[in-house]
Motif scaffolding. Structure first.
Motif, mmCIF file in Angstrom:
data_model
loop_
_atom_site.group_PDB
_atom_site.id
_atom_site.type_symbol
_atom_site.label_atom_id
_atom_site.label_comp_id
_atom_site.label_asym_id
_atom_site.label_seq_id
_atom_site.Cartn_x
_atom_site.Cartn_y
_atom_site.Cartn_z
ATOM 1 N N ASN A 179 52.158 7.006 -64.825
ATOM 2 C CA ASN A 179 51.422 8.186 -65.281
ATOM 3 C C ASN A 179 52.328 9.359 -65.568
ATOM 4 O OD1 ASN A 179 48.637 7.612 -65.410
ATOM 5 N ND2 ASN A 179 48.740 7.198 -63.233
ATOM 6 N N ASN A 206 55.094 10.097 -75.983
ATOM 7 C CA ASN A 206 56.484 10.568 -75.994
ATOM 8 C C ASN A 206 57.339 9.743 -76.942
ATOM 9 O OD1 ASN A 206 56.269 12.657 -74.041
ATOM 10 N ND2 ASN A 206 56.084 11.069 -72.475
ATOM 11 N N LYS A 229 32.680 0.475 -65.720
ATOM 12 C CA LYS A 229 32.565 0.716 -64.279
ATOM 13 C C LYS A 229 31.409 1.660 -63.965
ATOM 14 C CE LYS A 229 37.354 -0.169 -63.102
ATOM 15 N NZ LYS A 229 38.692 0.375 -63.148
ATOM 16 N N ARG A 280 33.936 -7.084 -56.866
ATOM 17 C CA ARG A 280 32.503 -7.068 -57.205
ATOM 18 C C ARG A 280 31.683 -8.065 -56.398
ATOM 19 N NH1 ARG A 280 33.281 -5.438 -63.476
ATOM 20 N NH2 ARG A 280 33.648 -3.250 -63.016
ATOM 21 N N TYR A 320 50.033 17.337 -76.963
ATOM 22 C CA TYR A 320 51.386 16.830 -77.139
ATOM 23 C C TYR A 320 52.156 17.634 -78.154
ATOM 24 C CZ TYR A 320 51.896 12.996 -74.074
ATOM 25 O OH TYR A 320 52.080 12.270 -72.943
ATOM 26 N N ILE A 336 55.438 9.237 -66.508
ATOM 27 C CA ILE A 336 56.231 8.990 -67.712
ATOM 28 C C ILE A 336 55.397 9.295 -68.958
ATOM 29 C CG2 ILE A 336 57.265 7.137 -69.089
ATOM 30 C CD1 ILE A 336 58.436 6.073 -66.474
ATOM 31 N N ALA A 337 54.089 9.045 -68.872
ATOM 32 C CA ALA A 337 53.233 9.283 -70.039
ATOM 33 C C ALA A 337 52.889 10.755 -70.232
ATOM 34 C CB ALA A 337 51.954 8.461 -69.902
ATOM 35 N N ASP A 355 52.341 5.419 -75.396
ATOM 36 C CA ASP A 355 53.027 6.566 -74.825
ATOM 37 C C ASP A 355 53.404 7.524 -75.950
ATOM 38 O OD1 ASP A 355 54.638 8.373 -73.603
ATOM 39 O OD2 ASP A 355 56.050 6.921 -72.771
ATOM 40 N N SER A 393 40.053 4.889 -51.324
ATOM 41 C CA SER A 393 40.661 4.891 -52.646
ATOM 42 C C SER A 393 42.156 5.108 -52.479
ATOM 43 C CB SER A 393 40.095 6.019 -53.494
ATOM 44 O OG SER A 393 38.725 5.864 -53.650
ATOM 45 N N VAL A 421 40.730 10.452 -59.946
ATOM 46 C CA VAL A 421 40.588 10.291 -61.391
ATOM 47 C C VAL A 421 41.328 9.027 -61.817
ATOM 48 C CG1 VAL A 421 40.925 11.377 -63.635
ATOM 49 C CG2 VAL A 421 40.574 12.803 -61.619
ATOM 50 N N GLY A 422 40.627 8.098 -62.421
ATOM 51 C CA GLY A 422 41.244 6.874 -62.916
ATOM 52 C C GLY A 422 41.391 6.926 -64.425
ATOM 53 N N PHE A 462 36.742 -0.712 -55.144
ATOM 54 C CA PHE A 462 38.113 -0.401 -55.563
ATOM 55 C C PHE A 462 38.843 0.248 -54.394
ATOM 56 C CE2 PHE A 462 35.633 -0.222 -59.574
ATOM 57 C CZ PHE A 462 36.123 -1.404 -60.073
ATOM 58 N N VAL A 505 38.628 14.207 -54.823
ATOM 59 C CA VAL A 505 38.275 13.836 -56.203
ATOM 60 C C VAL A 505 39.357 12.900 -56.727
ATOM 61 C CG1 VAL A 505 37.762 14.684 -58.515
ATOM 62 C CG2 VAL A 505 37.197 16.091 -56.535
ATOM 63 N N VAL A 529 43.792 4.572 -58.727
ATOM 64 C CA VAL A 529 43.512 5.740 -59.551
ATOM 65 C C VAL A 529 44.803 6.443 -59.954
ATOM 66 C CG1 VAL A 529 41.210 6.122 -58.716
ATOM 67 C CG2 VAL A 529 43.126 7.120 -57.491
ATOM 68 N N SER A 530 44.729 7.231 -61.007
ATOM 69 C CA SER A 530 45.943 7.888 -61.464
ATOM 70 C C SER A 530 46.070 9.289 -60.885
ATOM 71 C CB SER A 530 45.964 7.946 -62.977
ATOM 72 O OG SER A 530 44.763 8.485 -63.451
ATOM 73 N N PHE A 531 45.029 9.801 -60.283
ATOM 74 C CA PHE A 531 45.127 11.130 -59.689
ATOM 75 C C PHE A 531 44.350 11.153 -58.392
ATOM 76 C CE2 PHE A 531 44.002 15.572 -59.047
ATOM 77 C CZ PHE A 531 45.223 16.189 -59.237
ATOM 78 N N ILE A 532 45.047 11.322 -57.278
ATOM 79 C CA ILE A 532 44.387 11.390 -55.977
ATOM 80 C C ILE A 532 45.234 12.282 -55.085
ATOM 81 C CG2 ILE A 532 45.471 9.203 -55.257
ATOM 82 C CD1 ILE A 532 42.963 8.731 -53.505
ATOM 83 N N LEU A 542 45.903 -1.825 -61.990
ATOM 84 C CA LEU A 542 45.202 -1.012 -62.994
ATOM 85 C C LEU A 542 43.774 -1.526 -63.162
ATOM 86 C CD1 LEU A 542 47.829 -0.433 -65.820
ATOM 87 C CD2 LEU A 542 46.751 1.296 -64.400
ATOM 88 N N MET A 543 43.616 -2.863 -63.065
ATOM 89 C CA MET A 543 42.285 -3.459 -63.153
ATOM 90 C C MET A 543 41.468 -3.139 -61.901
ATOM 91 S SD MET A 543 42.237 -5.418 -65.923
ATOM 92 C CE MET A 543 40.742 -6.318 -65.541
ATOM 93 N N GLY A 578 41.284 -0.542 -60.008
ATOM 94 C CA GLY A 578 40.899 0.824 -59.695
ATOM 95 C C GLY A 578 41.898 1.629 -58.901
#
Lengths: 333, 296
Positions: free
Chosen positions: B254, A217, A94, B142, A237, B256-257, A215, B244, A83-84, B148, A81, B231-234, B226-227, B229
């Motif tokens: 990610n 933070n 998309k 595309r 947060y 840091i945020a 951000d 992917s 997640v973007g 992606f 799975v 991903v931030s979680f894999i 980032l454009m 694809g």
């Protein structure tokens, strides 16, 4: 034909034969692999599935879907799975282009986004998975602002306040003479859209002389570092930083309500509590790995949402989530 | 070293005012160097100290976790970065060198189209990286239908750093003395033999340095990916060019945020890993340069 050319053409022919053989070999091996996956699917939900589920969209909802993915990996370790975080709008772009299976969203889909999905004949369903409460925070030393009305918030944040409302005593004559320092969400975030829509009455309308940040933070640091500081962000947060900041109660006409799980669940924390959505496409739910993931997400929504420190659905909303998903599964067949 | 430096004068030129100016100039140069170095050292020290509690094997043997910073790692981001950067090198370096050879050895600079190409390459090097992200999304992901995937990211980053490789390779090729070419041609070698056996080996140090600089830029890019694809979680490593992926800069961004302190420590530790990969690449370049360096 020289000998060199002859040798070259022989090599080319050989390469062609080899590549054709490889292609045939490829088609020969495909059926058993396909057979495996169908037999796994027919064995029911407990069978180990494999495949990929692509989710993208809101960065607010991403921690939720990521947590779901992480829990899900314990039961189905071979389903990948991803997640973007393209943002709610970017996610829908998309999604409606058929590039993702699930779109995370911190607001309902817009009409023009729906039209884009229709144009590609992508059918989808809206599932409400959690509640978020936008929390207005002030400095710990701030003793005067325990409860703010929506009018007072508007006075601070509306475009007309730009350059004029710079002190707490301008917001309310009872407040002390303390410079007002504003920290808020960046203009690209769904949080900004939601806050400006609910407080200032128009999406995107806000004064510009504040410190914006994508951000959160930065907002935490800013508000905890200045006595007259005020900012807003998601409930998560605040929970993580409750030792550094103070949450303000919000009065939208029916008395002061503090942001809390109970108040948001009961629908009393208005107007700053909002539902969070996921949008699965019908075509994706037809795939066993996507269906299995969503089934897990829906069945364990309370655990996932609590773990990600969002506000879980109330009983009524949870049964709606279950029936909505059941309807989606029937639609997918 | 074949580097030319101004020979130090043995004669003390002690006429009036000179020593003062000389010292001032020298101090100004030192100050410029110090500014560059102090910031770098401060940054390095900061990420090292901040990230030190998490600089252990968990970082590269664990997959990312959103639930617990203590068990989170960056394995998928590290492998993703290695996949993307290796493929980028594979696309960019041969193409860049070939383009440089054409421009330096074959192109007739009196023709207008060759001058247009030259001017464009210089301009391409200055385009913001996000623009390449949009280009990659529209055309590679595309229109070409690559989606992606790792290959989309590599091709886009390849385009992004291609001008740097071309410019560096041209400089390197140009610095090979004409007498070497003339000698080779005079001995009956063809133009291609001259290039492949004399000019290219002699320009390897310059090309290697330029290529590594280009790849170092590519490895730190987050905006175009980032454009595209990333991903931030894999929780999976890429298993092919169509898989992917995520990369270290995005994973760091990610973390840091995130609201929890543990993730910020993790982000600093991941920055150290990214720097280590960069240093490793740079040392390969230095080794190559020293190995092939020639004096004329």
């Amino acid at each position: 034909m020289t000998s060199g050319q002859r040798r070259l053409s022989a090599v080319a022919t050989a390469a062609l034969v080899v590549s054709l053989a490889a292609a045939c070999g490829g088609t020969n091996t495909t059926p058993p692999a396909g057979g495996d996956s169908t037999s796994a699917a027919s064995e029911g939900g407990t069978a180990e599935l494999s495949g990929q589920v692509k989710a993208d969209g809101s960065s607010t909802v991403a921690p939720l879907t990521s947590a779901a993915a992480e829990f899900f990996a314990e039961t189905q370790p071979k389903i990948n799975v991803t997640v973007g975080t393209s943002g709610t709008g970017g996610g829908f772009e998309k999604f409606c282009n058929g590039e993702t299976d699930i779109s995370d969203a911190s607001r309902p889909i817009k009409d023009e986004e729906k039209a884009a999905c229709d144009a590609k004949s992508i059918a989808f369903s809206e599932l409400t998975v959690a509640t978020d409460a936008l929390t207005v925070v002030v400095n710990k030393e701030n003793t005067w602002a325990t409860c703010l009305t929506t009018e007072q918030l508007k006075k601070m944040w509306e475009p007309a306040a730009e350059g004029k409302i710079t002190n707490w005593n301008q917001v309310d004559a009872k407040f002390p003479d303390e410079p007002l320092k504003l920290f808020g969400a960046g203009t690209d975030s769904g949080t900004f859209d939601y806050f400006t829509d609910e407080i200032n009455g128009e999406e995107g309308a806000s004064r510009k002389d504040y410190s914006p940040s994508e951000d959160d933070n930065v907002t935490v640091q800013g508000v905890s570092g200045s006595k007259g500081g005020v900012g807003y962000f998601g409930f998560t947060y605040f929970e993580e930083n409750a030792d550094k900041l103070k949450a303000v109660e919000i009065d939208s006409g029916d008395g002061c309500v503090a942001p809390s799980v109970e108040a948001a669940q009961a629908g009393k924390y208005t107007p700053l509590s909002r539902p969070l959505f996921i949008y699965p496409s019908v075509a994706a739910v037809k795939r066993p790995e996507v269906a299995a993931f969503l089934q897990y997400y829906v069945d364990n929504a309370h655990k996932i949402v609590t773990d990600a420190k969002f506000i879980p659905l109330n009983a009524e909303q949870e049964s709606k989530l279950k029936s909505d998903f059941a309807a989606l599964k029937t639609q997918a067949g | 070293m074949a580097v030319l430096t101004t020979p130090r004068s043995n004669v003390e030129l002690a006429s009036k005012g000179r020593p003062v100016k000389e010292t001032a100039f020298r101090l100004a140069l030192l100050a410029s160097l110090a500014i560059a170095l102090i910031f770098l050292v401060a940054l390095l020290a900061y990420v090292f100290i901040e990230g030190s509690p998490r600089l252990d094997s968990r970082l590269w043997s664990n997959m990312p976790s959103i639930r617990d910073p203590e068990i989170a790692g960056a394995q998928s981001a590290i492998t993703g970065t290695l996949w993307v950067i290796s493929l980028t090198a594979l696309f960019t370096i041969p193409t860049g060198i070939a383009a440089a050879i054409y421009l330096e050895e074959y192109a007739n600079t009196s023709k207008w189209y060759n001058r247009v190409i030259e001017l464009n390459i210089q301009n391409l090097a200055a385009i913001p990286s996000i623009v390449y992200g949009i280009l990659g999304l529209g055309i590679i992901a595309r229109t070409f239908g690559l989606g992606f995937s790792v290959i989309t990211a590599s091709l886009t980053l390849g385009l992004l750093v291609l001008p740097i490789v071309i410019i560096a390779a041209r400089e390197a090729i140009r610095s090979v003395p004409p007498s070497i070419r003339e000698g080779s041609l005079a001995l009956g070698a063809t133009q291609w033999q001259t290039i492949s056996r004399q000019v290219l080996p002699a320009s390897i140090p310059g090309i290697a340095t330029g290529s590594i600089l280009a790849l170092s830029r590519a490895i730190g890019e987050a905006a175009p990916l980032l454009m595209l694809g990333a991903v931030s979680f894999i929780r999976f490593n890429p298993d092919g060019v169509f898989a992917s992926y995520t990369v270290l800069p995005i994973q760091i961004f990610n973390w840091i945020a995130q609201s929890r302190e543990g993730f910020h420590i993790l982000a600093s530790a991941a920055i150290v890993i990214l720097l280590a990969i960069l240093l490793l690449m740079n040392s390969v370049a230095i080794w190559l340069r020293n190995r092939y360096q020639r004096r004329w």
